[in-house]
Design a protein around this motif. Structure first.
Motif: not given
Length: 255
Positions: A122-133, A88-103
């Motif tokens: 609005w997303r072209t001018t605003n960027d929120v990165k995902l904070v790893p848990k 089994h090859v696990p799916r790559r976990k989201p890292g710090a370069e991904c956006q936090d779509f909820r926020k």
């Protein structure tokens, strides 16, 4: 003239036809041979032999022909599926370069974004990165196979059948020895003093006890039982003696 002996056969082998002059012409009919019947490929004319199936009247392919639709062979057969294991090859976990779509969606809603086109702009001018848990709960648990690589999980199955003992009749020999030993021990228990002890049934024991009691009663009989007499007549003497009874004419002969 040649059909005078069997007119019915003559009528069956002849056919009447009209000639050019209007007269009748008798044309003899030839009997159909068995070879012609076999080659005619007619379902009603072909005959079958005794013990054999009726020959076909259709033109079939040669004997080695295979009917049906042929499929291309599968490159991955049962051996490849069962003997090769795909890890089994696990799916790559989201890292710090991904956006936090909820926020991003929350901030867009508070900023007054009403539809998808305004959200894309609005997303072209605003960027929120995902904070790893961080690690939730306790650390990773250690399982037995991590310490002992040869550790096997599950319920232990029964041992393999000892074929050598089964073929060599070792179990049969052991049972024969155990049975002979039990018979020998039983014989020693039945003869404690060199005599065979016979076990009696319940009915036989009751019959022996009744016979002993009857024999004892015959050897030692009980005293005669006194005849029943009312208590007020026990002390009353008799008024008539045997001498006086001889004077009676109706007295029986007691001598």
């Amino acid at each position: 003239q040649g059909c005078s002996s069997s007119p019915h056969l003559c009528r069956s082998l002849q056919r009447a036809e009209r000639g050019a002059s209007g007269g009748l012409l008798i044309v003899p009919l030839l009997a159909m041979s068995e070879e012609y019947r076999a080659k005619s490929n007619h379902a009603l004319l072909v005959k079958d032999d005794v013990g054999k199936s009726k020959p076909t009247v259709y033109t079939l392919p040669p004997e080695g022909h295979a009917y049906g639709l042929t499929h291309p062979p599968d490159q991955e057969g049962a051996r490849e599926v069962t003997m090769h294991w795909a890890a089994h090859v696990p799916r790559r976990k989201p890292g710090a370069e991904c956006q936090d779509f909820r926020k991003l969606n929350r901030l867009a809603a508070t900023s007054g974004v009403r539809n998808a086109s305004e959200l894309a702009e609005w997303r072209t001018t605003n960027d929120v990165k995902l904070v790893p848990k961080g690690p939730a709960g306790s650390g990773p648990k250690v399982i037995p196979s991590d310490v002992i690589p040869s550790f096997a999980y599950g319920k232990k199955s029964r041992p393999s059948t000892p074929i050598a003992s089964v073929v060599g009749n070792h179990y049969g020999t052991e049972q024969e020895e155990a049975l002979s030993f039990s018979y020998k021990k039983l014989a020693e228990e039945d003869r404690p003093n060199g005599k065979r002890v016979i076990k009696l049934t319940v009915a036989c024991q009751k019959q022996i006890a009744n016979a002993k009691s009857a024999r004892q009663l015959h050897d030692n009989p009980p005293p005669p039982k006194e005849c029943f007499k009312m208590a007020k007549f026990k002390n009353v003497p008799a008024r008539m003696k045997p001498e006086d009874m001889g004077r009676s004419a109706s007295v029986p002969n007691l001598h």
